[in-house]
Design an enzyme around this catalytic site. Structure first.
Site: not given
Length: 431
Positions: A94-96, A99-100, A245
């Site tokens: 995952g990647r945002g 962050g990774v 969130d």
């Protein structure tokens, strides 16, 4: 399929602009987080403590899918000795925006873990990283429906130091806190990147969107997930943590036990309310350098709902009306949970124009546009929500009434997390 585009200040639906909410999104919206650099993960080398039993340096690893963790003690630099990596990074999962996340193996035990790397290259990124650390580190007890933090490591210039809750003796930790408080970069230069590495339990079942939408509707699974989610939120509120969130993206699935177990994750926007003012004025105080405060969870059943927060943050489709205004309490988590459960039961989805993903989420139709429920209620507090939305729905009267209460425009009319837990058990058992 309805498409929601977040690029124009959250107000483009189906290609048509809507008015912006007064005040806009402030503070900790995801959009303000700095973009993560997309460089490959390099081998981290650290200075170990003096009693490390590695007399001979190991050869430099050439691969870029390992990181080693040894820890400094009291910021004193001992003679450099290279030690074996503790975790092997297998793949990116995952990647945002800041962050990774990697799937990794703990070399000592062979256990699979998730490793999240957050680059602290800007004050807003530091704030998000510290919020996650403070929330997870403040939990003295484990809960099966909250993702478990195994350890957190601060790394800069190849030096790694284990982060501990409230460690006021760590200069690096205090500098991170100061960066967050002052809102300016003080931790080195761009050539000296600083990272926080979170080692957490790995959830192989993906997120709630993926799990629900890839399977046929199953009322038993829905009931189980509803109970698990309410249990997790009650646990967090008991420990003075407002998540802020909650959405299907941030709810992960573990299948290690055979049955799917939900794990609430991603605490970057969370708030640890212990030690904050519970006055009626908005204003968000930061925890002291020691973090969000541990212990003393007595009477939190009432107190967590008296802490007022003011940063309008979260994800549009799950935000309560009062969050859009920037004056809210932990009851905002109850509203978000109501949106998630409603969408999960009836499989109400939209396509996010930015990520192109189909996401679970309830909305209000206004002509050819779709509007988040919280925003629609803010514009028209007397609006009646049609629950269930679909004509052929198997939703029971008990669940329908509970969702209506969870999504009440006035937060005082919503059950708190502890009342919700009791009522959820009753309606799911009766259904």
């Amino acid at each position: 399929m309805l498409i929601f585009d977040k690029k124009e200040g959250m107000d483009i639906c189906d290609g048509k602009k809507r008015r912006k909410v007064k005040g806009g999104m402030r503070g900790c919206r995801r959009s303000v987080a700095g973009k993560m650099r997309r460089e490959a993960c390099k081998v981290l080398r650290s200075l170990p403590v003096a009693d490390n039993n590695h007399p001979e340096p190991m050869e430099e690893e050439e691969d870029e899918d390992f990181f080693s963790i040894s820890f400094l003690r009291n910021d004193l630099l001992e003679p450099a000795v290279v030690v074996a990596p503790r975790y092997s990074l297998l793949r990116e999962v995952g990647r945002g925006s800041y962050g990774v996340v990697y799937e990794a193996i703990a070399r000592k035990t062979g256990a699979r873990v998730a490793v999240k790397r957050l680059q602290c290259d800007a004050p807003e990124n530091v704030e998000l990283a510290l919020a996650e650390f403070w929330a997870l580190a403040s939990l003295e007890d484990r809960h099966q429906n909250v993702v478990q933090l195994e350890e957190c490591v601060l790394q800069r210039n190849g030096l790694a130091q284990k982060m501990s809750h409230g460690n006021k003796r760590s200069k690096q930790y205090l500098r991170l806190v100061e960066t967050s408080l002052k809102g300016e970069r003080i931790l080195g230069y761009p050539a000296e990147p600083c990272y926080l590495w979170f080692v957490m339990e790995f959830c192989e079942g993906g997120d709630l969107n993926q799990y629900i939408l890839s399977r046929r509707p199953d009322p038993r699974t829905n009931k189980s997930f509803m109970r698990q989610l309410t249990s997790a939120v009650a646990f967090l509120h008991k420990n003075n943590i407002v998540h802020r969130d909650l959405k299907p993206d941030n709810i992960l699935i573990s299948q290690k036990s055979g049955s799917p177990v939900l794990k609430v994750a991603d605490f970057g926007l969370s708030k640890v309310c212990a030690g904050l003012s519970s006055g009626g004025k908005g204003g968000e105080d930061y925890p002291a350098a020691g973090g969000g405060g541990r212990g003393n969870n007595q009477n939190n059943v009432v107190n967590v709902n008296k802490f007022w927060l003011s940063s309008a943050c979260g994800s549009d489709f799950y935000m309560a009306p009062e969050v859009w205004e920037g004056h809210y309490t932990a009851k905002a988590d109850i509203f978000a949970l109501g949106i998630i459960i409603w969408a999960m039961i009836e499989r109400i989805t939209f396509i996010d124009a930015e990520s192109k993903r189909e996401l679970l989420g309830t909305y209000i139709r206004q002509g050819t546009e779709i509007v988040p429920v919280g925003e629609a209620l803010l514009e028209n507090p007397k609006m009646v929500l049609h629950i269930p939305q679909k004509t052929r729905s198997s939703m029971s009267e008990g669940v329908k009434k509970l969702l209506q209460d969870m999504l009440a425009v006035n937060p005082q009319d919503r059950p708190d997390a502890f009342q919700l837990e009791v009522r959820m058990d009753q309606v799911t058992c009766a259904a």
